[in-house]
Design a protein around this motif. Structure first.
Motif, PDB file in Angstrom:
ATOM      1  N   ALA A  46       7.469 -12.570  -2.201  1.00  0.00           N
ATOM      2  CA  ALA A  46       8.387 -12.505  -1.890  1.00  0.00           C
ATOM      3  C   ALA A  46       9.421 -11.673  -3.292  1.00  0.00           C
ATOM      4  O   ALA A  46      10.055 -10.769  -2.443  1.00  0.00           O
ATOM      5  N   ASP A  47       9.274 -11.744  -3.998  1.00  0.00           N
ATOM      6  CA  ASP A  47      10.172 -11.453  -5.451  1.00  0.00           C
ATOM      7  C   ASP A  47       9.213 -10.133  -5.347  1.00  0.00           C
ATOM      8  O   ASP A  47       9.661  -9.297  -5.441  1.00  0.00           O
ATOM      9  N   LEU A  48       7.950  -9.723  -5.696  1.00  0.00           N
ATOM     10  CA  LEU A  48       7.819  -8.957  -6.012  1.00  0.00           C
ATOM     11  C   LEU A  48       8.138  -8.109  -4.822  1.00  0.00           C
ATOM     12  O   LEU A  48       8.236  -6.305  -4.845  1.00  0.00           O
ATOM     13  N   LYS A  49       7.929  -8.822  -3.315  1.00  0.00           N
ATOM     14  CA  LYS A  49       8.427  -7.703  -2.205  1.00  0.00           C
ATOM     15  C   LYS A  49       9.601  -6.856  -2.005  1.00  0.00           C
ATOM     16  O   LYS A  49       9.936  -5.857  -1.803  1.00  0.00           O
ATOM     17  N   LEU A  55      12.483  -0.175  -5.586  1.00  0.00           N
ATOM     18  CA  LEU A  55      11.743   0.784  -6.282  1.00  0.00           C
ATOM     19  C   LEU A  55      11.640   2.157  -5.403  1.00  0.00           C
ATOM     20  O   LEU A  55      11.554   3.375  -5.277  1.00  0.00           O
ATOM     21  N   TYR A  56      11.633   1.891  -4.130  1.00  0.00           N
ATOM     22  CA  TYR A  56      10.892   2.905  -3.144  1.00  0.00           C
ATOM     23  C   TYR A  56      11.968   3.139  -2.663  1.00  0.00           C
ATOM     24  O   TYR A  56      12.724   4.348  -2.580  1.00  0.00           O
ATOM     25  N   SER A  61      15.522   8.263  -2.546  1.00  0.00           N
ATOM     26  CA  SER A  61      17.110   8.244  -3.097  1.00  0.00           C
ATOM     27  C   SER A  61      17.798   9.386  -3.621  1.00  0.00           C
ATOM     28  O   SER A  61      18.229  10.671  -4.315  1.00  0.00           O
ATOM     29  N   SER A  62      16.599   9.649  -4.877  1.00  0.00           N
ATOM     30  CA  SER A  62      16.525  10.497  -6.070  1.00  0.00           C
ATOM     31  C   SER A  62      15.181  11.574  -5.974  1.00  0.00           C
ATOM     32  O   SER A  62      15.017  12.078  -5.215  1.00  0.00           O
TER      33      SER A  62
END
Length: 81
Positions: A46-49, A55-56, A61-62
């Motif tokens: 869950a933390d990795l998700k 990150l996505y 946004s960049s």
């Protein structure tokens, strides 16, 4: 039957039962350990998700077009062609 034979019969029957009880105790302990491990991995997953979602969001946004030149496959052919 004599009393000694009865005791021997009981002893011969109780030994396999005791072995099974010991095996069940070890299996119960193993199941508890595996359950703890699965619960820990579920939290880690869950933390990795969440990290991947962040990150996505950063990538979306960049504006990446500022530092990356466009690629034209016809004009930018590698030298070996």
């Amino acid at each position: 039957m004599t009393k000694q034979q009865n005791l021997n019969d009981l002893a011969s029957l109780s030994a396999p039962i005791e072995d099974l009880q010991v095996r069940i105790a070890f299996l119960d302990d193993l199941v508890d350990q595996l359950n703890d491990q699965v619960a820990h991995q579920a939290l880690e997953l869950a933390d990795l998700k969440k990290q991947m979602q962040l990150l996505y969001q950063r990538v979306e946004s960049s504006d990446l077009s500022d530092g990356i030149a466009t690629f034209d496959p016809v004009a930018d052919r590698p030298p070996h062609y």
